[in-house]
Design a protein around this motif. Structure first.
Motif, PDB file in Angstrom:
ATOM      1  N   PRO A  47      18.394  25.601  26.172  1.00  0.00           N
ATOM      2  CA  PRO A  47      19.270  24.675  26.891  1.00  0.00           C
ATOM      3  C   PRO A  47      20.639  24.604  26.219  1.00  0.00           C
ATOM      4  CG  PRO A  47      17.646  23.471  25.627  1.00  0.00           C
ATOM      5  CD  PRO A  47      17.271  24.926  25.544  1.00  0.00           C
ATOM      6  N   PRO A  49      24.009  23.140  24.450  1.00  0.00           N
ATOM      7  CA  PRO A  49      24.144  22.026  23.505  1.00  0.00           C
ATOM      8  C   PRO A  49      24.650  20.780  24.220  1.00  0.00           C
ATOM      9  CG  PRO A  49      25.911  23.597  23.200  1.00  0.00           C
ATOM     10  CD  PRO A  49      24.956  24.207  24.183  1.00  0.00           C
ATOM     11  N   ARG A  50      24.273  19.618  23.668  1.00  0.00           N
ATOM     12  CA  ARG A  50      24.702  18.351  24.269  1.00  0.00           C
ATOM     13  C   ARG A  50      26.178  18.142  24.014  1.00  0.00           C
ATOM     14  NH1 ARG A  50      20.906  13.439  23.264  1.00  0.00           N
ATOM     15  NH2 ARG A  50      22.572  12.662  24.538  1.00  0.00           N
ATOM     16  N   ARG A  51      26.845  17.623  25.001  1.00  0.00           N
ATOM     17  CA  ARG A  51      28.271  17.323  24.881  1.00  0.00           C
ATOM     18  C   ARG A  51      28.455  15.810  24.842  1.00  0.00           C
ATOM     19  NH1 ARG A  51      30.006  22.010  23.406  1.00  0.00           N
ATOM     20  NH2 ARG A  51      29.840  23.650  24.915  1.00  0.00           N
ATOM     21  N   PRO A  54      27.380  11.049  20.281  1.00  0.00           N
ATOM     22  CA  PRO A  54      25.959  11.058  19.919  1.00  0.00           C
ATOM     23  C   PRO A  54      25.221   9.878  20.539  1.00  0.00           C
ATOM     24  CG  PRO A  54      27.286  10.299  18.091  1.00  0.00           C
ATOM     25  CD  PRO A  54      28.246  10.758  19.156  1.00  0.00           C
ATOM     26  N   PRO A  55      23.904   9.960  20.626  1.00  0.00           N
ATOM     27  CA  PRO A  55      23.141   8.839  21.181  1.00  0.00           C
ATOM     28  C   PRO A  55      23.402   7.561  20.389  1.00  0.00           C
ATOM     29  CG  PRO A  55      21.716  10.718  20.763  1.00  0.00           C
ATOM     30  CD  PRO A  55      23.061  11.052  20.217  1.00  0.00           C
TER      31      PRO A  55
END
Length: 105
Positions: A47, A49-51, A54-55
């Motif tokens: 998948p 990477p998260r953009r 941050p959480p």
């Protein structure tokens, strides 16, 4: 008068394609009928990477703390304290105000 050197053909060069064709069968023969080998599963890409932040970064910082403003000093400017994001584990931390030299243009 010299002639161009001829390429020397070796036994290995002659038999390598034949040996490769014999060792990589494309069809498996079972009895009288020939069956194709099953296709390998398609490659699944990882998948993306998260953009974005941050959480936990969507939390609002606490309200500003009251700091008593010190009396003015010549050539210095008071920078008030602020909340600073220190990561999802630590959350927001308070940075106290400080004196900074004023800019001279």
């Amino acid at each position: 008068m010299q002639t161009a050197p001829r390429a020397m053909i070796t036994r290995r060069m002659l038999f390598a394609p034949l040996l490769g064709a014999l060792l990589t069968p494309a069809v498996v023969v079972a009895g009288d009928t020939a069956k194709a080998q099953p296709m390998p599963p398609p490659y699944r890409y990882p998948p993306p990477p998260r953009r974005g932040p941050p959480p936990g970064a969507y939390r609002r910082p606490p309200p500003p703390r009251f700091e008593r403003r010190p009396p003015p000093r010549r050539g210095w400017v008071w920078v008030p304290g602020r909340w600073e994001w220190a990561g999802p584990r630590r959350g927001y931390i308070w940075r106290q105000g400080f004196w900074a030299r004023s800019r001279r243009w």
